[in-house]
Design a protein around this motif. Structure first.
Motif, PDB file in Angstrom:
ATOM      1  N   PRO A  50       0.795  -1.232   0.000  1.00 36.86           N
ATOM      2  CA  PRO A  50       0.000   0.000   0.000  1.00 36.86           C
ATOM      3  C   PRO A  50       0.832   1.290   0.000  1.00 36.86           C
ATOM      4  N   ASP A  51       2.042   1.236   0.551  1.00 30.21           N
ATOM      5  CA  ASP A  51       2.863   2.448   0.612  1.00 30.21           C
ATOM      6  C   ASP A  51       3.820   2.575  -0.570  1.00 30.21           C
ATOM      7  N   ALA A  52       3.619   1.773  -1.613  1.00 30.50           N
ATOM      8  CA  ALA A  52       4.445   1.844  -2.823  1.00 30.50           C
ATOM      9  C   ALA A  52       3.567   2.277  -3.995  1.00 30.50           C
ATOM     10  N   ALA A  53       4.175   3.003  -4.915  1.00 28.93           N
ATOM     11  CA  ALA A  53       3.435   3.463  -6.086  1.00 28.93           C
ATOM     12  C   ALA A  53       4.363   3.480  -7.292  1.00 28.93           C
ATOM     13  N   ARG A  54       3.782   3.479  -8.461  1.00 27.52           N
ATOM     14  CA  ARG A  54       4.533   3.493  -9.705  1.00 27.52           C
ATOM     15  C   ARG A  54       3.891   4.518 -10.627  1.00 27.52           C
ATOM     16  N   ALA A  55       4.716   5.438 -11.142  1.00 27.99           N
ATOM     17  CA  ALA A  55       4.216   6.409 -12.119  1.00 27.99           C
ATOM     18  C   ALA A  55       3.962   5.696 -13.446  1.00 27.99           C
ATOM     19  N   ALA A  56       3.150   6.282 -14.278  1.00 26.11           N
ATOM     20  CA  ALA A  56       2.800   5.677 -15.565  1.00 26.11           C
ATOM     21  C   ALA A  56       4.036   5.411 -16.430  1.00 26.11           C
ATOM     22  N   TYR A  57       5.079   6.222 -16.277  1.00 32.28           N
ATOM     23  CA  TYR A  57       6.293   6.054 -17.081  1.00 32.28           C
ATOM     24  C   TYR A  57       7.290   5.087 -16.445  1.00 32.28           C
ATOM     25  N   GLU A  58       7.005   4.563 -15.258  1.00 34.97           N
ATOM     26  CA  GLU A  58       7.914   3.636 -14.580  1.00 34.97           C
ATOM     27  C   GLU A  58       7.486   2.194 -14.814  1.00 34.97           C
ATOM     28  N   ARG A  59       8.477   1.307 -14.792  1.00 31.56           N
ATOM     29  CA  ARG A  59       8.236  -0.117 -14.976  1.00 31.56           C
ATOM     30  C   ARG A  59       8.810  -0.863 -13.781  1.00 31.56           C
ATOM     31  N   ILE A  60       8.229  -1.988 -13.428  1.00 29.41           N
ATOM     32  CA  ILE A  60       8.774  -2.870 -12.407  1.00 29.41           C
ATOM     33  C   ILE A  60       9.651  -3.875 -13.133  1.00 29.41           C
ATOM     34  N   VAL A  61      10.937  -3.870 -12.787  1.00 29.68           N
ATOM     35  CA  VAL A  61      11.909  -4.710 -13.480  1.00 29.68           C
ATOM     36  C   VAL A  61      12.479  -5.729 -12.502  1.00 29.68           C
ATOM     37  N   VAL A  62      12.561  -6.972 -12.935  1.00 28.57           N
ATOM     38  CA  VAL A  62      13.091  -8.045 -12.103  1.00 28.57           C
ATOM     39  C   VAL A  62      14.488  -8.403 -12.591  1.00 28.57           C
ATOM     40  N   ILE A  63      15.421  -8.503 -11.641  1.00 23.50           N
ATOM     41  CA  ILE A  63      16.751  -9.017 -11.941  1.00 23.50           C
ATOM     42  C   ILE A  63      16.966 -10.237 -11.055  1.00 23.50           C
ATOM     43  N   SER A  64      17.848 -11.080 -11.460  1.00 19.45           N
ATOM     44  CA  SER A  64      18.091 -12.294 -10.677  1.00 19.45           C
ATOM     45  C   SER A  64      18.801 -11.963  -9.368  1.00 19.45           C
ATOM     46  N   ARG A  65      18.602 -12.812  -8.395  1.00 17.95           N
ATOM     47  CA  ARG A  65      19.305 -12.677  -7.117  1.00 17.95           C
ATOM     48  C   ARG A  65      20.810 -12.676  -7.351  1.00 17.95           C
ATOM     49  N   GLN A  66      21.268 -13.548  -8.255  1.00 15.45           N
ATOM     50  CA  GLN A  66      22.691 -13.659  -8.580  1.00 15.45           C
ATOM     51  C   GLN A  66      23.238 -12.332  -9.104  1.00 15.45           C
ATOM     52  N   THR A  67      22.448 -11.607  -9.887  1.00 11.95           N
ATOM     53  CA  THR A  67      22.875 -10.317 -10.420  1.00 11.95           C
ATOM     54  C   THR A  67      23.080  -9.306  -9.293  1.00 11.95           C
ATOM     55  N   LEU A  68      22.129  -9.215  -8.388  1.00 12.79           N
ATOM     56  CA  LEU A  68      22.233  -8.235  -7.305  1.00 12.79           C
ATOM     57  C   LEU A  68      23.338  -8.610  -6.319  1.00 12.79           C
ATOM     58  N   ILE A  69      23.442  -9.878  -5.982  1.00  8.99           N
ATOM     59  CA  ILE A  69      24.508 -10.307  -5.070  1.00  8.99           C
ATOM     60  C   ILE A  69      25.873 -10.058  -5.699  1.00  8.99           C
ATOM     61  N   GLY A  70      25.995 -10.281  -7.003  1.00 13.43           N
ATOM     62  CA  GLY A  70      27.243 -10.025  -7.711  1.00 13.43           C
ATOM     63  C   GLY A  70      27.607  -8.554  -7.766  1.00 13.43           C
ATOM     64  N   ALA A  71      26.616  -7.687  -7.577  1.00  8.85           N
ATOM     65  CA  ALA A  71      26.845  -6.238  -7.621  1.00  8.85           C
ATOM     66  C   ALA A  71      27.078  -5.642  -6.230  1.00  8.85           C
ATOM     67  N   LYS A  72      26.786  -6.394  -5.197  1.00  2.83           N
ATOM     68  CA  LYS A  72      26.812  -5.886  -3.829  1.00  2.83           C
ATOM     69  C   LYS A  72      28.113  -5.145  -3.488  1.00  2.83           C
ATOM     70  N   ALA A  73      29.251  -5.714  -3.826  1.00  2.00           N
ATOM     71  CA  ALA A  73      30.541  -5.111  -3.475  1.00  2.00           C
ATOM     72  C   ALA A  73      30.768  -3.777  -4.184  1.00  2.00           C
ATOM     73  N   ASP A  74      30.105  -3.559  -5.324  1.00  2.00           N
ATOM     74  CA  ASP A  74      30.309  -2.340  -6.096  1.00  2.00           C
ATOM     75  C   ASP A  74      29.286  -1.244  -5.782  1.00  2.00           C
ATOM     76  N   ILE A  75      28.277  -1.539  -4.970  1.00  2.00           N
ATOM     77  CA  ILE A  75      27.251  -0.551  -4.656  1.00  2.00           C
ATOM     78  C   ILE A  75      27.770   0.364  -3.546  1.00  2.00           C
TER      79      ILE A  75
END
Length: 78
Positions: A50-75
Motif C-alpha cells: 500500500p505504501d508503494a506506487a509506480r508512475a505511468a512512465y515507470e516499470r517494475i523490473v526483475v533481476i536475478s538474485r545472482q545479479t544483485l549479489i554479484g553487484a553488492k561489493a560495487d554498490i
C-alpha cells in the motif's frame, strides 16, 4: 546522462552465454543507476504494498538474485 560503469560482474561472468538472459546494473553519470531486467509490471503492479506506487512512465523490473549479489561489493554506501 551516460553509463559510467557496470555494477558487479558481467552477465557472461555469471554464466550467460546468450543475449536472452542478461540482467545488468549500471551506474550513470548523474549518480543514478540503470537496470536491465525482465519487465514484470503487469504481473507485479497489483501486488505492490500500500505504501508503494509506480508512475505511468515507470516499470517494475526483475533481476536475478545472482545479479544483485554479484553487484553488492560495487554498490556505494552513500
Amino acid at each position: 546522462m551516460k553509463i559510467v560503469r557496470r555494477i558487479g560482474v558481467s552477465p557472461r561472468e555469471r554464466g550467460s552465454a546468450t543475449a536472452e538472459t542478461c540482467p545488468d546494473i549500471f551506474e550513470l553519470s548523474d549518480g543514478n543507476f540503470a537496470v536491465i531486467g525482465t519487465d514484470a509490471t503487469d504481473q507485479l503492479d497489483g501486488a505492490l504494498p500500500p505504501d508503494a506506487a509506480r508512475a505511468a512512465y515507470e516499470r517494475i523490473v526483475v533481476i536475478s538474485r545472482q545479479t544483485l549479489i554479484g553487484a553488492k561489493a560495487d554498490i556505494p554506501d552513500a
